[in-house]
Design a protein around this motif. Structure first.
Motif, PDB file in Angstrom:
ATOM      1  N   GLN A  75       0.942  -1.439   0.149  1.00 59.14           N
ATOM      2  CA  GLN A  75       0.008  -0.076   0.221  1.00 59.14           C
ATOM      3  C   GLN A  75       0.873   1.286  -0.068  1.00 59.14           C
ATOM      4  N   LEU A  78      -5.759  -4.166   6.404  1.00 57.67           N
ATOM      5  CA  LEU A  78      -5.208  -3.303   5.310  1.00 57.67           C
ATOM      6  C   LEU A  78      -5.576  -1.838   6.109  1.00 57.67           C
ATOM      7  N   TYR A  90      -4.493  -0.964  -2.524  1.00 54.42           N
ATOM      8  CA  TYR A  90      -3.609  -2.125  -2.307  1.00 54.42           C
ATOM      9  C   TYR A  90      -3.385  -2.793  -3.559  1.00 54.42           C
TER      10      TYR A  90
END
Length: 525
Positions: free
Chosen positions: A474, A499, A505
């Motif tokens: 990311q 995340l 991502y």
């Protein structure tokens, strides 16, 4: 609406510094020494996802058997007089204990049972003759054009989530984070183009707006403007001519006790549940409900997605024809809120609605539904007593419980549990959760579950595909390289990673030796 999806107590450990402990080995799945999960927990966990456990489908501890004894019968032996009196003997007593219902369990209203032998065995059964505690309700408003149905015309539903728990607690599968003006929101698009936007509003209660035939900008405008306060929806200027509600008629404006997903309403007359005798892994639930036009309308529009009969196998069509011959208004659908749950509904002669919902494929659920009949009072009471004793489900066979994500003893955990035929995925912490069927489709797959401010990436792969590790990147963050975890004796490997919900991502797949292999880079690709 109602949504009862409580996280499993103790499933998520204790709070601590997040650290992805336990994923430094490629083939290890040792994440603690929890005792094996009871066979009943798979069925109960799924029913908890559907909201029926909280609604009273399994109530009054049906496994606590407390039989009542009948009066004692005393018999005195008959003797024939002789010249020598026989020795005196004490009278013998015989006591017969008839099977009986445990306290608080009713069998007054018969439900549905199979007419003959099936591959399923009885798991639970009960009738309900009185309201079972407080039912949580939320205001729901339904607006429709004169020609509207689920896939035609134009319609809008504004549904308060005030009683449905924190918005942050709703982990939604494949949702997209969007902004509705100044309000954070999640966008969910159904396969048949029905759109839902969940709104976390600091101005009044959180709510969802769903629609069909309405452009996304108009739905975003509703999500940005509407406000629910004191059980009242305030639309601001949205109802003016030329606005998104122009040409629509308000059909429902009330507090509605509705359970999403099309499984059953909150107060069925009777319910019965059946589990496969192959290690008790797959369940089907059957409920008999009084007709409720509002519930039926909500199920049609946002609870269920119809299944095309052209997609059914010969076995599924046979079950469907059997239902068509005996019942009215037969419908076949999939639940929108509960992944992997297929639903068949039909109407009895007294106009009550039967809902058959199960984890099996749609052909299996249809075949089972085609064998059902309304039980006699005697057969139903026997079934309820049998279910109160634990039913016919065996206790043999290994059950998996594998941690596939989350820091050890940290603030959240992800687990796979159940049997190889029917695995459940659970992700949760103190204020967020999801629990549903785990997709075991072949090949590498990515799925994202989101709340308003959290996101979790579920990565799965199956043998003989080579992807055994993933590198997740990311922008501005260090890459995460982590191995997938073998899930018991299945061909499945799985992993859950949190995340940064605000960032995009990408995923790179690697084999066990670290060489790149093909696989999806983002969910849905």
């Amino acid at each position: 609406m109602i949504e009862f999806l409580p996280p499993r107590d103790g499933a998520f450990g204790e709070s601590g510094t997040p650290d992805f402990v336990g994923f430094d080995g490629d083939d290890t799945d040792d994440f603690g020494d929890e005792p094996p999960r009871s066979r009943w927990l798979t069925a109960l966990a799924v029913i908890g996802v559907t909201g029926l456990l909280a609604g009273g489908v399994i109530a009054a501890a049906p496994w606590d058997n407390d039989p009542a004894a009948t009066p004692t019968t005393t018999t005195t032996p008959t003797t024939t007089p002789t010249t020598t009196p026989p020795p005196t003997t004490a009278p013998r007593s015989t006591t017969t204990i008839e099977p009986s219902l445990p306290p608080g369990v009713s069998a007054d209203i018969p439900g549905m049972l199979p007419a003959g032998p099936t591959s399923y065995v009885l798991g639970w059964a009960q009738s309900f003759v009185e309201p079972r505690g407080e039912v949580l309700v939320d205001p729901i408003e339904v607006w429709m054009s004169p020609d509207a149905s689920r896939g035609a015309g134009r319609w809008i539903i504004v549904d308060s989530l005030a009683q449905s728990g924190s918005m942050n607690g709703r982990l939604r599968r494949n949702a997209v984070r969007v902004d509705a003006g100044t309000r954070p929101a999640l966008l969910i698009t159904r396969p048949d183009s029905v759109v839902e936007i969940d709104v976390d509003s600091s101005e009044g209660a959180p709510f969802a707006v769903s629609g069909f035939g309405i452009g996304l900008p108009e739905l975003i405008r509703i999500a940005s403007t509407a406000r629910i306060d004191a059980e009242r929806v305030d639309y601001g200027d949205l109802l003016a001519p030329g606005g998104p509600f122009d040409g629509l008629e308000k059909l429902v404006a009330d507090d509605v006790a509705w359970s999403p997903g099309g499984i059953s309403n909150s107060t069925p007359d009777a319910t019965s549940g059946f589990i496969t005798d192959q290690r008790g892994s797959t369940w089907i639930q059957v409920s008999v409900d009084a007709p409720d036009p509002t519930t039926q309308l909500l199920d049609e529009l946002i609870g269920l997605t119809p299944v095309e009969t052209s997609t059914l196998s010969p076995a599924g069509l046979s079950g469907l024809f059997s239902l068509w011959e005996r019942f009215d208004s037969v419908k076949v659908a999939q639940s929108n809120d509960f992944v992997g749950i297929n639903v068949v509904t039909f109407v009895l002669a007294d106009l009550r609605i039967v809902t058959v919902a199960g984890q099996g494929d749609i052909d299996d659920v249809l075949g089972f539904a085609g064998e059902l009949q309304l039980a006699t009072q005697e057969d139903w009471e026997a079934a309820v007593i049998d279910a109160s004793d634990g039913g016919s489900i065996g206790q043999d066979g290994p059950q998996m419980d594998v941690q596939i994500g989350g820091p050890a003893f940290g603030e959240w955990q992800a687990q796979v549990y159940g049997w190889s035929e029917s695995l459940q995925l659970s992700i949760g912490g103190s204020d967020f959760y999801v629990s549903e069927n785990l997709d075991q489709a072949l090949g590498p797959r990515l799925t994202v579950y989101r709340s308003i401010d959290r996101a979790f990436l579920v990565t799965t792969n199956t043998w003989p595909n080579q992807g055994r590790r993933v590198v997740i990147t990311q922008p501005g963050l260090d890459p995460q390289e982590v191995p997938l975890v073998p899930v018991g004796d299945t061909a499945l490997h799985a992993l859950v990673v949190e995340l940064d919900a605000s960032l995009p991502y990408e995923v790179q797949w690697l084999d066990r030796w670290g060489a790149p292999v093909p696989g999806p880079a983002q969910a849905g690709s």
